[in-house]
Scaffold this active site. Structure first.
Site, PDB file in Angstrom:
ATOM      1  N   TRP A  29       0.854  -1.181   0.000  1.00 55.45           N
ATOM      2  CA  TRP A  29       0.000   0.000   0.000  1.00 55.45           C
ATOM      3  C   TRP A  29       0.893   1.235   0.000  1.00 55.45           C
ATOM      4  O   TRP A  29       1.874   1.253   0.745  1.00 55.45           O
ATOM      5  CB  TRP A  29      -0.862  -0.024   1.265  1.00 55.45           C
ATOM      6  CG  TRP A  29      -1.784   1.132   1.482  1.00 55.45           C
ATOM      7  CD1 TRP A  29      -3.097   1.201   1.146  1.00 55.45           C
ATOM      8  CD2 TRP A  29      -1.487   2.376   2.133  1.00 55.45           C
ATOM      9  NE1 TRP A  29      -3.638   2.408   1.533  1.00 55.45           N
ATOM     10  CE2 TRP A  29      -2.657   3.154   2.141  1.00 55.45           C
ATOM     11  CE3 TRP A  29      -0.334   2.936   2.698  1.00 55.45           C
ATOM     12  CZ2 TRP A  29      -2.727   4.437   2.694  1.00 55.45           C
ATOM     13  CZ3 TRP A  29      -0.387   4.209   3.235  1.00 55.45           C
ATOM     14  CH2 TRP A  29      -1.569   4.943   3.233  1.00 55.45           C
ATOM     15  N   SER A  95       4.870  -5.658   2.394  1.00 49.73           N
ATOM     16  CA  SER A  95       4.090  -4.772   3.249  1.00 49.73           C
ATOM     17  C   SER A  95       2.653  -5.275   3.389  1.00 49.73           C
ATOM     18  O   SER A  95       2.420  -6.369   3.892  1.00 49.73           O
ATOM     19  CB  SER A  95       4.141  -3.341   2.703  1.00 49.73           C
ATOM     20  OG  SER A  95       3.643  -2.422   3.643  1.00 49.73           O
ATOM     21  N   MET A  96       1.663  -4.506   2.914  1.00 47.02           N
ATOM     22  CA  MET A  96       0.273  -4.952   2.987  1.00 47.02           C
ATOM     23  C   MET A  96       0.083  -6.295   2.306  1.00 47.02           C
ATOM     24  O   MET A  96      -0.755  -7.111   2.725  1.00 47.02           O
ATOM     25  CB  MET A  96      -0.644  -3.908   2.353  1.00 47.02           C
ATOM     26  CG  MET A  96      -2.100  -4.306   2.379  1.00 47.02           C
ATOM     27  SD  MET A  96      -3.212  -3.087   1.641  1.00 47.02           S
ATOM     28  CE  MET A  96      -4.783  -3.956   1.895  1.00 47.02           C
ATOM     29  N   ASP A 224      12.872   0.253   9.886  1.00 50.97           N
ATOM     30  CA  ASP A 224      11.552   0.450   9.279  1.00 50.97           C
ATOM     31  C   ASP A 224      10.660   1.258  10.222  1.00 50.97           C
ATOM     32  O   ASP A 224      10.266   0.779  11.279  1.00 50.97           O
ATOM     33  CB  ASP A 224      10.919  -0.916   8.979  1.00 50.97           C
ATOM     34  CG  ASP A 224       9.683  -0.830   8.105  1.00 50.97           C
ATOM     35  OD1 ASP A 224       9.008   0.213   8.125  1.00 50.97           O
ATOM     36  OD2 ASP A 224       9.389  -1.819   7.415  1.00 50.97           O
ATOM     37  N   HIS A 253      11.603   0.923   5.154  1.00 52.74           N
ATOM     38  CA  HIS A 253      10.492   0.068   4.717  1.00 52.74           C
ATOM     39  C   HIS A 253      10.589  -0.335   3.251  1.00 52.74           C
ATOM     40  O   HIS A 253      10.376  -1.488   2.900  1.00 52.74           O
ATOM     41  CB  HIS A 253       9.173   0.809   4.968  1.00 52.74           C
ATOM     42  CG  HIS A 253       7.953  -0.014   4.709  1.00 52.74           C
ATOM     43  ND1 HIS A 253       7.635  -1.133   5.462  1.00 52.74           N
ATOM     44  CD2 HIS A 253       6.961   0.106   3.787  1.00 52.74           C
ATOM     45  CE1 HIS A 253       6.503  -1.651   5.022  1.00 52.74           C
ATOM     46  NE2 HIS A 253       6.072  -0.935   4.002  1.00 52.74           N
TER      47      HIS A 253
END
Length: 273
Positions: A29, A95-96, A224, A253
């Site tokens: 995202w 991530s997402m 991160d 990240h």
């Protein structure tokens, strides 16, 4: 074929490159499948088939009003696997996208999956609660929501600085990468952007960890700020039996860009095992 149609008739834009064992790449995202391009090209060159798609509401996919919960997103992944004919696949979620990997494995019994990879992933649980004290406070997510509602373009300009670890004195990415990321983020619908943010912030994947019955690689940066490692990568490694955790010291990240050669190398090493 460059689209997959889901159960609720949402059209997902799909990039299907190369041949060989399929590696399905799930983006973070608020980006699109293009964020995996560097790794996808290297995988194809190494003899793998790469399948990357834009999540519903993002990039070039349809922008429906509903379906941004992880159960539906996992079902979307199931549609991609079925309609592309992917077998013995590796699921790699950034991530997402890590949440979609986890929920697919539990909701669909890991069908057609041989290995799993979590990069800077939100798994197992981002929200700070009494039984998840290392999570992120709800107030942080509330502030994100307010920022997006007030001025989404401005919000993303600052968001991506933290995403890629841009500091006062140095930056691991160019200004153009920041601007490209913001432009991609703005392609998504506001509804999808807000709803998916709520989903990754509040979905508890701890019950899904037992469904990781395949070899699993976890990659996370110790610096991160977007998805802190203690409540994410390290917690996932403790909860996923037999998993391998690679910590990137000081990394932020956005590892697919800032550490792209290292991520590619570690991913290929894991695939060859």
């Amino acid at each position: 074929m460059n689209t997959v149609t889901t159960a609720d008739k949402t059209e997902l834009y799909v990039k299907d490159w190369g041949s060989g064992q399929p590696v399905i790449l799930l983006h973070g995202w608020p980006l699109s499948a293009d964020s995996w391009d560097d790794q996808a090209m290297a995988l194809v060159d190494a003899g793998y088939r790469t399948i990357a798609y834009d999540r519903r509401g993002f990039g070039r996919s349809s922008q429906p009003w509903s379906g941004y919960d992880y159960d539906t997103l996992a079902d979307d992944l199931a549609s991609v696997i079925e309609q592309t004919g992917a077998q013995d696949a590796v699921l790699a979620g950034f991530s997402m996208g890590g949440g979609e990997v986890a929920r697919y494995l539990s909701r669909h019994g890991g069908r057609s999956v041989a290995k799993a990879v979590l990069v800077s992933s939100v798994v197992p649980f981002m929200l700070k609660t009494d039984d998840n004290p290392k999570g992120t406070a709800k107030a942080v997510f509330d502030k994100m929501t307010k920022g997006m509602q007030e001025d989404r373009a401005e919000f993303f300009a600052k968001f991506f600085e933290d995403f890629y670890g841009v500091g006062m004195l140095s930056s691991p990415v160019s200004d153009e990468v920041i601007e490209w990321s913001r432009q991609v983020a703005m392609q998504a619908s506001l509804k999808a952007t807000l709803a998916c943010a709520a989903s990754f912030a509040t979905t508890d994947f701890r019950p899904d960890l037992a469904a990781f019955k395949v070899p699993t690689l976890i990659i996370h940066g110790t610096g991160d700020k977007t998805v802190p490692i203690d409540a994410a990568g390290r917690a996932a490694a403790k909860g996923i039996a037999g998993s391998t955790l690679l910590e990137y010291e000081g990394a932020a990240h956005g590892l697919l860009v800032t550490e792209k050669e290292r991520v590619t190398r570690d991913l290929l090493d894991f695939l060859k095992r």
